[in-house]
Enzyme design. Structure first.
Site, PDB file in Angstrom:
ATOM      1  CG  HIS A 197     -71.226  29.271  36.475  1.00 32.61           C
ATOM      2  ND1 HIS A 197     -71.532  30.373  35.702  1.00 32.61           N
ATOM      3  CD2 HIS A 197     -72.422  28.714  36.807  1.00 32.61           C
ATOM      4  CE1 HIS A 197     -72.862  30.463  35.574  1.00 32.61           C
ATOM      5  NE2 HIS A 197     -73.417  29.460  36.224  1.00 32.61           N
TER       6      HIS A 197
ATOM      7  CD  GLU B   9     -76.926  30.312  33.908  1.00 32.11           C
ATOM      8  OE1 GLU B   9     -76.059  30.648  34.739  1.00 32.11           O
ATOM      9  OE2 GLU B   9     -77.693  29.356  34.094  1.00 32.11           O
TER      10      GLU B   9
ATOM     11  CG  HIS C 175     -75.163  25.017  35.633  1.00 30.71           C
ATOM     12  ND1 HIS C 175     -76.035  25.445  34.650  1.00 30.71           N
ATOM     13  CD2 HIS C 175     -74.941  26.107  36.413  1.00 30.71           C
ATOM     14  CE1 HIS C 175     -76.320  26.726  34.840  1.00 30.71           C
ATOM     15  NE2 HIS C 175     -75.671  27.152  35.913  1.00 30.71           N
ATOM     16  CD  GLU C 176     -73.499  25.854  39.839  1.00 33.96           C
ATOM     17  OE1 GLU C 176     -72.818  26.887  39.663  1.00 33.96           O
ATOM     18  OE2 GLU C 176     -74.756  25.857  39.805  1.00 33.96           O
TER      19      GLU C 176
HETATM   20 ZN    ZN Z   1     -75.533  29.224  36.413  1.00 35.20          ZN
END
Ligand code: ZN
Length: 501
Positions: A272, A298, A268-269
């Site tokens: 980003h 997101e 997830h990170e």
């Molecule tokens: Zn996030």
């Protein structure tokens, strides 16, 4: 180049540099800072914040800006400008209007209130007692109502708050998308639960943290994210911060009983971070090298965490790596059992632990509550009861205590109202992007099985990352997916995945 533009670019770069310094303070606060430094740190952050606000609203910035664009109407006043220069002007105007509508006194009041509210919330959550946080939340709602009035809006005061996080998106549009989504998600959830049979017994072990660290590093290595521009550290709540395209920082957390939670949060990170890393360093500080919105950000993290990280292809690639790292614990693991385990659908109380299918329902509940708080149709004192009733309606479960319900998220205590919808929008965008991506690149699965993720990375870079703020979030998604924005492709993605024929 026009000297006015040069001056605007230089201002814009100063703001970005100050924001990078502030981000570094936040990053340090959540990773390495000694506990006793809390007060000193908040003074440092407040100082930088006021310097940023000063730059953003300075007369020289305003003078240069209004020579090139009409601040009231947005009309461009100079000829011979490139499309990139025009895009910068429009974004600078937007930012300038937002900064100048919020007076210094308001910023100070908000910062003092939220510092106290954060403590009150943390205490209330520990004691599972909403009444300890309620007086602060009432003030935060009132302050956000005032903020909406200061910023201005066309239809609903929530529009003003939503626009801060997702430019150009209105409450009405979100309402339409979310109500269609919830109407279909609730029956979909029931059907999936009836069919699902999962065996998670391979998780009944302890997974030592030093070994888990190897699995997060293996993910970064597969994505070619190396330590020359990216750091991975540990924090209670995983996050990602970027100081510059050449300096991205992400964190993860380790749970000895669940090796998959670290893998999900690293992916997830990393999603980003890849967005920030792909932004153009040569235009650093200008809107051309800034991310488009919270929702778009997101969409990138969820694309990696869910569409890719929870795919069968990824499980095929990652199972042998996991077995090598955990030879005793995961001796019997197969790609199929890993896939089933990480795609288990179960309604749960906590949003951040929710699966792909139930996740948006958690957000829709928060959106409806925030909207009603801001327009005054819901009172803070009634919040726990409304929260629990909506949980029962959407997910079929009622939180036994407020720490598992209305007190679970930090956002409101920080004054952030209008942020939550971007989480669900991110999922919807990701589903729409993924559908298009699969059509254009059916070879992705074979590549992913072999640990080659470059086709995915290049596609996201070309379609989303390199555009900075040239387009609105909606335009970006529609250009990339060649379809109008809607919840349908996301729903189709979920149905195909969880209810295959
Ligand atoms: Zn996030």
């Amino acid at each position: 180049m026009n000297s006015l533009l040069t001056s605007l670019l230089s201002h814009s770069k100063t703001i970005a540099l100050l924001k990078a310094a502030e981000s570094l303070l936040f990053w340090d606060q959540d990773t390495y800072m000694p506990k006793e430094a809390v007060e000193a740190r908040s003074e440092q952050i407040q100082l930088i914040n006021s310097l940023i606000h000063k730059e953003e609203t300075s007369d020289s910035f305003k003078d240069a800006l209004e020579s090139l664009i009409n601040l009231k109407t947005g009309e461009i006043l100079s000829e011979d400008l490139t499309t990139d220069e025009i895009s910068n002007l429009k974004n600078w105007r937007r930012d300038f209007l937002i900064s100048t509508k919020i007076p210094d006194s308001f910023v100070k009041e908000e910062s003092e209130l939220t510092t106290k509210a954060l403590h009150a919330w943390s205490d209330a959550r520990k004691k599972k007692d909403f009444s300890l946080f309620a007086p602060y939340l009432k003030k935060i709602v009132a302050l956000n109502q005032k903020k909406a009035e200061l910023l201005g809006y066309k239809e609903h005061p929530y529009d003003a708050l939503l626009d801060l996080h997702e430019p150009d998106m209105t409450t009405k549009e979100v309402d339409v998308i979310f109500s269609k989504l919830s109407k279909k998600l609730i029956p979909l959830l029931k059907k999936i639960q009836e069919k699902q049979a999962t065996n998670n017994s391979f998780m009944n072990h302890e997974f030592p943290i030093d070994k888990q660290k190897k699995s997060s590093l293996a993910i970064l290595e597969s994505l070619k994210l190396d330590s020359s521009f990216l750091r991975l550290d540990t924090s209670t709540h995983p996050f990602s911060i970027s100081l510059h395209p050449t300096d991205c920082r992400i964190t993860t957390r380790y749970d000895v009983k669940d090796p998959m939670s670290n893998i999900s949060s690293t992916l997830h990170e990393a999603g980003h971070a890849m967005y920030e890393h792909d932004l153009d360093p040569t235009t650093f500080g200008s809107p051309l090298s800034q991310s488009a919105s919270y929702g778009i950000h997101e969409s990138q993290s969820r694309f990696w965490e869910t569409c890719i990280g929870k795919s069968h292809a990824f499980c095929e690639y990652f199972t042998p790596i996991l077995k090598k790292i955990f030879p005793d614990e995961l001796n019997d693991l197969s790609a199929d059992s890993l896939y089933d385990a990480i795609n288990t659908v179960t309604p749960s109380f906590i949003r951040v632990e929710a699966d792909e299918v139930t996740y948006c329902l958690h957000i829709i509940l928060r959106f409806e509550i925030e909207k009603a708080l801001i327009d005054g149709s819901l009172l803070v004192d009634d919040l726990p009861a409304v929260w629990n009733a909506k949980m029962q309606e959407y997910l079929g479960i009622t939180p036994p205590t407020d720490d598992l319900g209305v007190l679970q998220d930090v956002h409101w205590s920080m004054g952030a109202i209008g942020y939550f919808p971007t989480y669900a929008l991110g999922n919807i965008y990701a589903g729409q992007l993924f559908t298009r991506f699969k059509k254009e690149h059916p070879e992705w699965e074979n590549e992913a099985k072999n640990g080659n993720f470059s086709t995915i990375q290049n596609w996201l870079k070309d379609q989303i990352h390199i555009h900075g703020r040239r387009f609105t979030p909606k335009e970006l998604i529609e250009n990339a997916s060649k379809q109008e924005l809607s919840e349908e492709l996301y729903l189709e993605y979920l149905s195909e995945k969880y209810l295959p024929n």
